[in-house]
Design an enzyme around this catalytic site. Structure first.
Site, PDB file in Angstrom:
ATOM      1  N   ASP A  11     -55.102 -81.220  66.158  1.00 53.11           N
ATOM      2  CA  ASP A  11     -56.075 -82.196  65.698  1.00 53.11           C
ATOM      3  C   ASP A  11     -56.680 -82.838  66.952  1.00 53.11           C
ATOM      4  OD1 ASP A  11     -57.390 -84.074  63.919  1.00 53.11           O
ATOM      5  OD2 ASP A  11     -55.884 -85.521  64.566  1.00 53.11           O
ATOM      6  N   ASP A  13     -58.949 -86.366  67.144  1.00 56.25           N
ATOM      7  CA  ASP A  13     -58.873 -87.834  67.160  1.00 56.25           C
ATOM      8  C   ASP A  13     -57.460 -88.311  66.839  1.00 56.25           C
ATOM      9  OD1 ASP A  13     -62.031 -88.846  66.901  1.00 56.25           O
ATOM     10  OD2 ASP A  13     -61.640 -86.883  66.045  1.00 56.25           O
ATOM     11  N   ASP A 172     -51.828 -86.189  63.855  1.00 51.39           N
ATOM     12  CA  ASP A 172     -51.321 -87.543  63.614  1.00 51.39           C
ATOM     13  C   ASP A 172     -51.645 -88.049  62.212  1.00 51.39           C
ATOM     14  OD1 ASP A 172     -54.159 -87.806  64.146  1.00 51.39           O
ATOM     15  OD2 ASP A 172     -53.808 -89.962  64.362  1.00 51.39           O
TER      16      ASP A 172
END
Length: 223
Positions: A11, A13, A172
């Site tokens: 991922d 961001d 996250d």
């Protein structure tokens, strides 16, 4: 027989980059353009992770939009603010580049699988010097689906020319873990990112810092 991890999807961001400053400033510019009061950056943090359209909708609702403002037009306006400034204040989290270099040096291919629009993701990857370490970018507008749909993971792997077998996902957000789970991949939750601990529920393993990722990749193959 367990298959060793040879491909890692990251991922963007909240996992590789702290993009909150640029996203918050672009959000503020959007809200001000509609005569609405900007939100504090910390209020924006929890809105990140589901793509630009969802972020725009959350910004408008939180700022008191009762119009409602046309979401398609607002998305276009937000991207016009954000894309040129996507890498102005965005920074890599500590240890990111060294960890990616370690993975690549050990024969592990790395790619980005993000709900962020692909153009902004490419700009950031280039500006922050990650391009030589990244084989492909599967953005939120690259395919017909995006995380948590497992198709986003599978299509990003196809873009790389890599099979699902031997791949892992690092992120996250709950979207990352759900997409990994439903694609049949190990999912490692990035605990240093924007997501709270509840988002790790479907993770195979949890990394407290990015330097934990290489040894965890060896462990998840034994699960």
């Amino acid at each position: 027989m367990n298959t060793p991890v040879t491909t890692v999807l990251f991922d963007l961001d909240g996992t590789l980059i702290d993009s909150l400053p640029d996203l918050a400033e672009s959000g503020a510019a959007l809200l001000e353009s509609y005569g609405l009061t900007p939100l504090a950056p910390e209020s924006v943090r929890a809105m990140i992770g589901d793509g630009a359209r969802k972020l725009v909708g959350r910004l408008l609702i939180a700022a008191g939009d009762t119009g409602p403002i046309d979401r398609d037009e607002a998305l276009e306006r937000f991207l016009a603010f954000y894309t040129p400034r996507a890498a102005l204040k965005t920074r890599l989290f500590p240890g990111v580049k060294a960890t990616l270099q370690t993975l690549v040096e050990n024969g592990i291919a790395c790619a980005i699988c993000t709900n962020k629009p692909a153009e902004a993701a490419r700009l950031i990857v280039e500006k922050l010097g990650l391009s030589p370490l990244i084989d492909a970018i599967g953005g939120g507008d690259s395919f017909s689906v995006r995380k948590p749909d497992p198709g986003h993971v599978i299509e990003t792997l196809r873009l790389m020319g890599r099979p699902v077998s031997g791949a892992a996902m690092i992120g996250d957000h709950r979207n990352d873990m759900l997409a990994a789970r439903d694609a049949g991949l190990p999912g490692i939750f990035a605990a240093w990112g924007y997501g709270d601990a509840s988002m790790s529920r479907d993770a195979t393993a949890i990394a407290r810092r990015i330097e934990d990722v290489p040894p965890l990749l060896e462990k998840v193959t034994a699960l």
